[in-house]
Write a protein that holds these residues in place. Structure first.
Motif, PDB file in Angstrom:
ATOM      1  N   GLN A 104     -60.841  96.791  59.254  1.00  0.00           N
ATOM      2  CA  GLN A 104     -61.407  95.510  58.821  1.00  0.00           C
ATOM      3  C   GLN A 104     -60.362  94.468  58.452  1.00  0.00           C
ATOM      4  N   HIS A 105     -59.103  94.814  58.492  1.00  0.00           N
ATOM      5  CA  HIS A 105     -58.040  93.876  58.144  1.00  0.00           C
ATOM      6  C   HIS A 105     -57.468  93.167  59.373  1.00  0.00           C
ATOM      7  N   ILE A 106     -58.025  93.476  60.549  1.00  0.00           N
ATOM      8  CA  ILE A 106     -57.549  92.912  61.816  1.00  0.00           C
ATOM      9  C   ILE A 106     -58.717  92.240  62.541  1.00  0.00           C
ATOM     10  N   ALA A 107     -58.466  91.053  63.078  1.00  0.00           N
ATOM     11  CA  ALA A 107     -59.453  90.383  63.933  1.00  0.00           C
ATOM     12  C   ALA A 107     -59.044  90.573  65.387  1.00  0.00           C
ATOM     13  N   ARG A 108     -60.057  90.783  66.234  1.00  0.00           N
ATOM     14  CA  ARG A 108     -59.817  90.929  67.670  1.00  0.00           C
ATOM     15  C   ARG A 108     -60.207  89.636  68.376  1.00  0.00           C
ATOM     16  N   ALA A 142     -54.675  87.893  44.516  1.00  0.00           N
ATOM     17  CA  ALA A 142     -54.102  89.239  44.585  1.00  0.00           C
ATOM     18  C   ALA A 142     -54.103  89.782  46.009  1.00  0.00           C
ATOM     19  N   TYR A 143     -55.116  89.428  46.779  1.00  0.00           N
ATOM     20  CA  TYR A 143     -55.239  89.944  48.137  1.00  0.00           C
ATOM     21  C   TYR A 143     -55.644  88.806  49.064  1.00  0.00           C
ATOM     22  N   PRO A 144     -54.664  88.039  49.564  1.00  0.00           N
ATOM     23  CA  PRO A 144     -54.973  86.878  50.406  1.00  0.00           C
ATOM     24  C   PRO A 144     -55.735  87.275  51.660  1.00  0.00           C
ATOM     25  N   GLN A 145     -56.649  86.399  52.078  1.00  0.00           N
ATOM     26  CA  GLN A 145     -57.405  86.668  53.292  1.00  0.00           C
ATOM     27  C   GLN A 145     -57.943  85.379  53.892  1.00  0.00           C
ATOM     28  N   ILE A 146     -58.194  85.448  55.190  1.00  0.00           N
ATOM     29  CA  ILE A 146     -58.908  84.372  55.868  1.00  0.00           C
ATOM     30  C   ILE A 146     -60.158  84.993  56.484  1.00  0.00           C
ATOM     31  N   SER A 147     -61.148  84.168  56.721  1.00  0.00           N
ATOM     32  CA  SER A 147     -62.410  84.672  57.273  1.00  0.00           C
ATOM     33  C   SER A 147     -62.372  84.653  58.800  1.00  0.00           C
ATOM     34  N   LEU A 148     -63.294  85.398  59.382  1.00  0.00           N
ATOM     35  CA  LEU A 148     -63.431  85.365  60.837  1.00  0.00           C
ATOM     36  C   LEU A 148     -63.823  83.966  61.294  1.00  0.00           C
ATOM     37  N   LYS A 149     -64.614  83.280  60.483  1.00  0.00           N
ATOM     38  CA  LYS A 149     -65.012  81.911  60.812  1.00  0.00           C
ATOM     39  C   LYS A 149     -63.774  81.022  60.945  1.00  0.00           C
ATOM     40  N   GLN A 150     -62.804  81.188  60.039  1.00  0.00           N
ATOM     41  CA  GLN A 150     -61.579  80.395  60.104  1.00  0.00           C
ATOM     42  C   GLN A 150     -60.769  80.739  61.347  1.00  0.00           C
ATOM     43  N   VAL A 151     -60.756  82.003  61.739  1.00  0.00           N
ATOM     44  CA  VAL A 151     -60.067  82.393  62.974  1.00  0.00           C
ATOM     45  C   VAL A 151     -60.777  81.762  64.164  1.00  0.00           C
ATOM     46  N   ARG A 152     -62.111  81.860  64.192  1.00  0.00           N
ATOM     47  CA  ARG A 152     -62.886  81.304  65.305  1.00  0.00           C
ATOM     48  C   ARG A 152     -62.680  79.801  65.443  1.00  0.00           C
ATOM     49  N   GLU A 153     -62.499  79.121  64.309  1.00  0.00           N
ATOM     50  CA  GLU A 153     -62.358  77.663  64.321  1.00  0.00           C
ATOM     51  C   GLU A 153     -60.920  77.197  64.508  1.00  0.00           C
ATOM     52  N   THR A 154     -59.971  78.128  64.628  1.00  0.00           N
ATOM     53  CA  THR A 154     -58.579  77.757  64.859  1.00  0.00           C
ATOM     54  C   THR A 154     -58.475  76.969  66.156  1.00  0.00           C
ATOM     55  N   ILE A 155     -57.861  75.802  66.070  1.00  0.00           N
ATOM     56  CA  ILE A 155     -57.741  74.920  67.231  1.00  0.00           C
ATOM     57  C   ILE A 155     -56.496  75.281  68.041  1.00  0.00           C
ATOM     58  N   ILE A 156     -56.715  75.509  69.330  1.00  0.00           N
ATOM     59  CA  ILE A 156     -55.629  75.780  70.272  1.00  0.00           C
ATOM     60  C   ILE A 156     -55.533  74.578  71.208  1.00  0.00           C
ATOM     61  N   PRO A 157     -54.415  73.825  71.178  1.00  0.00           N
ATOM     62  CA  PRO A 157     -54.258  72.716  72.137  1.00  0.00           C
ATOM     63  C   PRO A 157     -53.906  73.292  73.513  1.00  0.00           C
ATOM     64  N   LEU A 158     -54.770  73.051  74.484  1.00  0.00           N
ATOM     65  CA  LEU A 158     -54.614  73.683  75.794  1.00  0.00           C
ATOM     66  C   LEU A 158     -54.186  72.700  76.879  1.00  0.00           C
ATOM     67  N   PRO A 159     -53.016  72.937  77.483  1.00  0.00           N
ATOM     68  CA  PRO A 159     -52.649  72.189  78.696  1.00  0.00           C
ATOM     69  C   PRO A 159     -53.379  72.803  79.890  1.00  0.00           C
TER      70      PRO A 159
END
Length: 192
Positions: A104-108, A142-159
């Motif tokens: 559960q500590h890794i996003a795919r 104490a235990y930093p984390q980001i949500s799956l929603k934040q990963v999903r919303e990560t912006i990738i600039p695509l050429p």
């Protein structure tokens, strides 16, 4: 962008638009399964290291556990990113990897869009600017984390796809050269 300047013609695209459902794993013992001496490879967050995939930190689960945890199956081509603890470490599973499962500590992230090159996304997510961005949006002291929603919303600039491939090829070649030089340095130190 949140990650720095990019060419104006690169299309800012959320990861969720170019990937299948971005998910995370779970712990097999939660479902009544124990660890095995061999079987299906199980990756813990320590396996996603600063220096790539570290299988010395992996464990094994049974095929039955793997089937139960099918949602968190990973395979060749997937990109894995840590979402708890040391947030933002990333690896790209090469074409010979096969299959495994994650906790559960890794996003795919599994890229499915035909105009998006997996290696380009991997190299983009590997930048220190992305780690810094994630550190700014983590929750929990104490235990930093980001949500799956934040990963999903990560912006990738695509050429264009051709440019993605060219960029990823150059960066992969540079990574290979750095690894070879580090191996040569380690060998020279050993000899000395």
């Amino acid at each position: 962008t949140d990650f720095g300047r990019v060419p104006a013609d690169w299309a800012p695209t959320p990861l969720e638009r170019v990937a299948t459902f971005i998910t995370k794993g779970s712990t097999p013992t939660t479902y009544g399964f124990g660890w095995c001496a061999d079987g299906i490879l199980f990756l813990r967050s320590e396996c996603v290291s600063e220096h790539g995939l570290d299988l010395t930190q992996s464990m094994f689960i049974s095929k039955a556990a793997h089937q139960t945890l099918k949602r968190s199956e990973v395979r060749s081509g997937d990109i894995l990113i840590t979402i708890t603890g040391n947030v933002g470490r990333v690896v790209h599973l090469d074409k010979n990897f096969g299959e495994a499962n994650i906790n559960q500590h890794i996003a795919r992230i599994r890229i499915i869009h035909e105009q998006v090159a997996e290696p380009f996304v991997f190299h983009f997510l590997s930048q220190p600017a992305i780690r810094k961005y994630y550190s700014l949006i983590t929750t929990g002291q104490a235990y930093p984390q980001i949500s799956l929603k934040q990963v999903r919303e990560t912006i990738i600039p695509l050429p264009t796809h051709a440019e993605q491939t060219a960029i990823a090829t150059v960066l992969s070649d540079m990574d290979a050269e750095i690894a070879a030089l580090e191996a040569k340095l380690a060998k020279s130190r050993h000899i000395k």
